[in-house]
Design a protein around this motif. Structure first.
Motif, mmCIF file in Angstrom:
data_model
loop_
_atom_site.group_PDB
_atom_site.id
_atom_site.type_symbol
_atom_site.label_atom_id
_atom_site.label_comp_id
_atom_site.label_asym_id
_atom_site.label_seq_id
_atom_site.Cartn_x
_atom_site.Cartn_y
_atom_site.Cartn_z
ATOM 1 N N ASP A 96 0.848 -1.186 0.000
ATOM 2 C CA ASP A 96 0.000 0.000 0.000
ATOM 3 C C ASP A 96 0.885 1.239 0.000
ATOM 4 N N LYS A 97 0.266 2.402 -0.116
ATOM 5 C CA LYS A 97 1.022 3.646 -0.235
ATOM 6 C C LYS A 97 1.966 3.855 0.932
ATOM 7 N N GLU A 98 1.476 3.692 2.153
ATOM 8 C CA GLU A 98 2.286 3.961 3.328
ATOM 9 C C GLU A 98 3.519 3.051 3.380
ATOM 10 N N ARG A 99 3.321 1.780 3.047
ATOM 11 C CA ARG A 99 4.429 0.829 3.101
ATOM 12 C C ARG A 99 5.430 1.099 1.982
ATOM 13 N N LEU A 101 6.092 3.984 0.500
ATOM 14 C CA LEU A 101 6.840 5.192 0.835
ATOM 15 C C LEU A 101 7.835 4.935 1.965
ATOM 16 N N SER A 102 7.438 4.106 2.919
ATOM 17 C CA SER A 102 8.317 3.782 4.043
ATOM 18 C C SER A 102 9.550 3.012 3.573
ATOM 19 N N ARG A 162 4.760 12.542 -0.930
ATOM 20 C CA ARG A 162 5.124 12.532 0.477
ATOM 21 C C ARG A 162 4.608 13.770 1.210
ATOM 22 N N THR A 163 4.468 13.609 2.504
ATOM 23 C CA THR A 163 4.225 14.740 3.396
ATOM 24 C C THR A 163 5.367 14.776 4.400
ATOM 25 N N ILE A 221 0.723 5.351 -5.272
ATOM 26 C CA ILE A 221 1.078 6.250 -4.151
ATOM 27 C C ILE A 221 0.536 7.670 -4.343
#
Length: 252
Positions: A96-99, A101-102, A162-163, A221
């Motif tokens: 998913d997006k969070e993973r 980007l992480s 990203r934020t 993302i």
């Protein structure tokens, strides 16, 4: 002129390891420095080509190519290759997006990243080895310059995913028209020395690569990151070498 030199030094310091003078740093200036991103590519390609020509006099072509590729990686600090490896690690291992980007933000490299780098350098070496040595200089300059225009298009046509703080925060801003046009000019001028048949294929291929990558990353993302821009540059550079091989072979 002083402001333009400041922006050029921003580009040198951020997109290469070439020593530059003191800069009046700001995020806004770094965004404007995109206008000189393809010019940095011209410099890197020219220096890499020069190293190749120098060592070709005393060493076999494959060895000279390896030395030239090494020199160009050292000149850029492998910033784009690092982006490519992070891209494959993130999108290969994240669900998913969070993973995603992480993973891309992690300092370690995973299996996808290692494999992508091995294949990347193997492909670059084999593609460049297939090009006549008399064309290497102009091909390197044109490939490095034109492939750096694509990230500028991406910044202006998509959104930063990203934020919070990151190394590529300056890409959150769209570039002004002057920056866009100067980047386009620096990216296209070296193509004057490339056969028109190559240009007629490369430009549509560049557009296709960017559109497909843009759609894919926006789906996954909701936009792009600095690593995506690095991957885009590397994909485009490989595409340029491939088309050169095909057209030069046909024209023989």
């Amino acid at each position: 002129m002083k402001q333009q030199l400041n922006l050029f030094f921003h580009a040198l310091l951020f997109y290469s390891r070439i020593p530059a003078g003191k800069i009046d740093y700001s995020e806004e200036n770094l965004t404007k420095a995109f206008r000189y991103f393809p010019l940095v590519g011209i410099i890197v390609g020219a220096l890499g080509g020069g190293v190749f020509l120098l060592f070709q006099w005393i060493l076999p072509m494959p060895v000279a190519l390896v030395i030239a590729m090494t020199a160009m990686v050292l000149l850029t600090g492998a910033i784009h290759e690092d982006g490519l490896s992070d891209f494959f690690d993130g999108f290969g291992g994240g669900r998913d997006k969070e993973r995603i980007l992480s993973i891309m933000k992690e300092s370690t490299i995973g299996a996808y990243g290692v494999i992508s780098l091995i294949l990347l350098f193997l492909l670059k070496f084999m593609l460049l080895l297939s090009i006549d040595s008399s064309h290497i200089m102009v091909v390197l300059i044109a490939a490095h310059a034109s492939s750096r225009v694509l990230p500028v298009f991406m910044v202006n046509s998509s959104r930063y995913a990203r934020t919070g703080d990151s190394k590529a925060m300056h890409t959150r801003r769209k570039t002004d028209m002057t920056t866009f046009l100067l980047a386009l000019t620096f990216g296209l001028v070296p193509l004057i020395f490339i056969p028109w048949q190559i240009i007629s294929i490369v430009i549509p291929l560049y557009a296709m690569i960017m559109i497909l990558l843009k759609k894919y990353t926006e789906k996954k993302i909701d936009g792009f990151t600095g690593d995506v821009l690095g991957a885009l540059q590397q994909f485009s550079e490989l595409a340029f070498y491939l088309i050169c091989i095909i057209i030069y072979h046909i024209n023989q």
